[in-house]
Scaffold this motif. Structure first.
Motif, PDB file in Angstrom:
ATOM      1  N   ASN A  84       0.834  -1.202   0.000  1.00 19.83           N
ATOM      2  CA  ASN A  84       0.000   0.000   0.000  1.00 19.83           C
ATOM      3  C   ASN A  84       0.871   1.256   0.000  1.00 19.83           C
ATOM      4  O   ASN A  84       0.586   2.221  -0.732  1.00 19.83           O
ATOM      5  N   GLY A  85       1.937   1.253   0.798  1.00 17.08           N
ATOM      6  CA  GLY A  85       2.846   2.386   0.797  1.00 17.08           C
ATOM      7  C   GLY A  85       3.552   2.541  -0.538  1.00 17.08           C
ATOM      8  O   GLY A  85       3.736   3.658  -1.040  1.00 17.08           O
ATOM      9  N   HIS A  87       2.350   1.547  -3.442  1.00 21.18           N
ATOM     10  CA  HIS A  87       1.336   2.006  -4.398  1.00 21.18           C
ATOM     11  C   HIS A  87       1.105   3.513  -4.277  1.00 21.18           C
ATOM     12  O   HIS A  87       1.019   4.223  -5.295  1.00 21.18           O
ATOM     13  N   ARG A  88       1.007   4.019  -3.057  1.00 27.44           N
ATOM     14  CA  ARG A  88       0.780   5.446  -2.846  1.00 27.44           C
ATOM     15  C   ARG A  88       1.923   6.283  -3.408  1.00 27.44           C
ATOM     16  O   ARG A  88       1.702   7.371  -3.948  1.00 27.44           O
ATOM     17  N   LEU A  89       3.141   5.772  -3.265  1.00 26.30           N
ATOM     18  CA  LEU A  89       4.315   6.534  -3.697  1.00 26.30           C
ATOM     19  C   LEU A  89       4.543   6.429  -5.197  1.00 26.30           C
ATOM     20  O   LEU A  89       4.763   7.435  -5.881  1.00 26.30           O
ATOM     21  N   ARG A  91       2.533   5.561  -7.659  1.00 28.66           N
ATOM     22  CA  ARG A  91       1.452   5.875  -8.605  1.00 28.66           C
ATOM     23  C   ARG A  91       1.698   7.199  -9.312  1.00 28.66           C
ATOM     24  O   ARG A  91       1.111   7.469 -10.366  1.00 28.66           O
ATOM     25  N   TYR A  92       2.558   8.050  -8.741  1.00 29.58           N
ATOM     26  CA  TYR A  92       2.870   9.335  -9.346  1.00 29.58           C
ATOM     27  C   TYR A  92       4.237   9.335 -10.020  1.00 29.58           C
ATOM     28  O   TYR A  92       4.761  10.391 -10.367  1.00 29.58           O
ATOM     29  N   ALA A 166       0.904  15.185  -8.181  1.00 26.96           N
ATOM     30  CA  ALA A 166       1.038  14.494  -6.911  1.00 26.96           C
ATOM     31  C   ALA A 166       0.814  15.454  -5.750  1.00 26.96           C
ATOM     32  O   ALA A 166       1.081  16.649  -5.871  1.00 26.96           O
ATOM     33  N   LEU A 170       3.735  14.378  -0.715  1.00 30.80           N
ATOM     34  CA  LEU A 170       3.808  12.955  -1.035  1.00 30.80           C
ATOM     35  C   LEU A 170       5.064  12.309  -0.462  1.00 30.80           C
ATOM     36  O   LEU A 170       4.988  11.290   0.241  1.00 30.80           O
ATOM     37  N   HIS A 173       5.209  12.519   3.410  1.00 34.35           N
ATOM     38  CA  HIS A 173       4.247  11.583   4.000  1.00 34.35           C
ATOM     39  C   HIS A 173       4.764  10.147   3.898  1.00 34.35           C
ATOM     40  O   HIS A 173       4.627   9.365   4.845  1.00 34.35           O
ATOM     41  N   SER A 174       5.368   9.804   2.767  1.00 34.81           N
ATOM     42  CA  SER A 174       5.927   8.471   2.597  1.00 34.81           C
ATOM     43  C   SER A 174       7.044   8.215   3.604  1.00 34.81           C
ATOM     44  O   SER A 174       7.135   7.131   4.192  1.00 34.81           O
ATOM     45  N   ARG A 177       5.455   7.614   7.090  1.00 36.20           N
ATOM     46  CA  ARG A 177       4.859   6.281   7.161  1.00 36.20           C
ATOM     47  C   ARG A 177       5.934   5.201   7.256  1.00 36.20           C
ATOM     48  O   ARG A 177       5.792   4.238   8.004  1.00 36.20           O
TER      49      ARG A 177
END
Length: 224
Positions: A84-85, A87-89, A91-92, A166, A170, A173-174, A177
């Motif tokens: 999930n982490g 994917h969030r990072l 995707r941009y 993005a 981004l 935040h990554s 996390r």
């Protein structure tokens, strides 16, 4: 030379065209998703199959396999959070420079090791002298994953391969996390020699506590 998406000029190692850059980024993401799917499949294959001619015998068999089922649940959650982490990072992502590919390769290496270290973790009880070492090996793999993610985010910021659409925070935040995930696993390694099975609590509560502290520090910096 066509400008890269995100407003940056291609550097050595970057794809020359916007189309080629996007293709390289998509291939990296698709390949990573496939490796994660394989790791999850291998994780499930390792589960013991309960056996019994009667209902009580079947339940007894399930009870005997509880440590393996619990380890599966933990590892499934870990892989999902890591994916999930990722994917969030990613995707941009607008390109896949060599340095990013290498760090992503290290991240994938840690992912495919999780089914193996899950098996190692369950090869004995928490009362055995080998437990802190088996526990520590599992935690080291997760630390490795966190380090790879932090370095990948650093490369993405340095090379300018993040889409302009993005979120502005981004990468920050990554990093937050990832630290919230990485720090508890790192701390649990020495603590396992003292706490033994109670070190699992560090895995459960550590990410939440670390994330809470990081958010508080971020708010404090924003106010100052």
């Amino acid at each position: 030379m066509a400008p890269m998406t995100g407003g940056s000029t291609p550097r050595p190692g970057h794809s020359v065209t916007q189309e080629g850059a996007r293709s390289a980024a998509e291939r990296l993401v698709f390949f990573s998703d496939a490796v994660v799917a394989i790791a999850l499949t291998l994780l499930a294959i390792e589960l013991p199959v309960p056996r019994g001619a009667t209902g009580s015998a079947l339940l007894d068999s399930l009870g005997e396999g509880f440590p393996e089922y619990l380890a599966f649940g933990i590892s499934f959650a870990v892989i999902f959070l890591l994916w999930n982490g990722h994917h969030r990072l990613y995707r941009y992502l607008t390109d896949a420079p060599p340095a990013l590919v290498r760090w992503n390769g290290l991240w994938l290496f840690s992912i495919v090791l999780i089914p193996f270290v899950t098996k190692v973790l369950t090869e004995g009880s928490s009362d055995e002298p080998s437990f802190p070492y088996r526990f520590g090996l599992y935690a080291v793999v997760q630390v490795l994953s966190g380090v790879a993610t932090l370095m990948a985010a650093r490369v993405m910021g340095r090379e300018g391969v993040v889409d302009l659409e993005a979120p502005g925070d981004l990468l920050a935040h990554s990093r937050r996390r990832t630290f919230a995930f990485l720090v508890p696993f790192a701390l649990s390694i020495p603590l396992a020699f003292v706490l033994h099975a109670w070190a699992y609590v560090v895995w459960g509560l550590g990410p939440w506590l670390t994330a809470t502290v990081l958010r508080a520090l971020a708010r404090r910096r924003a106010r100052s």
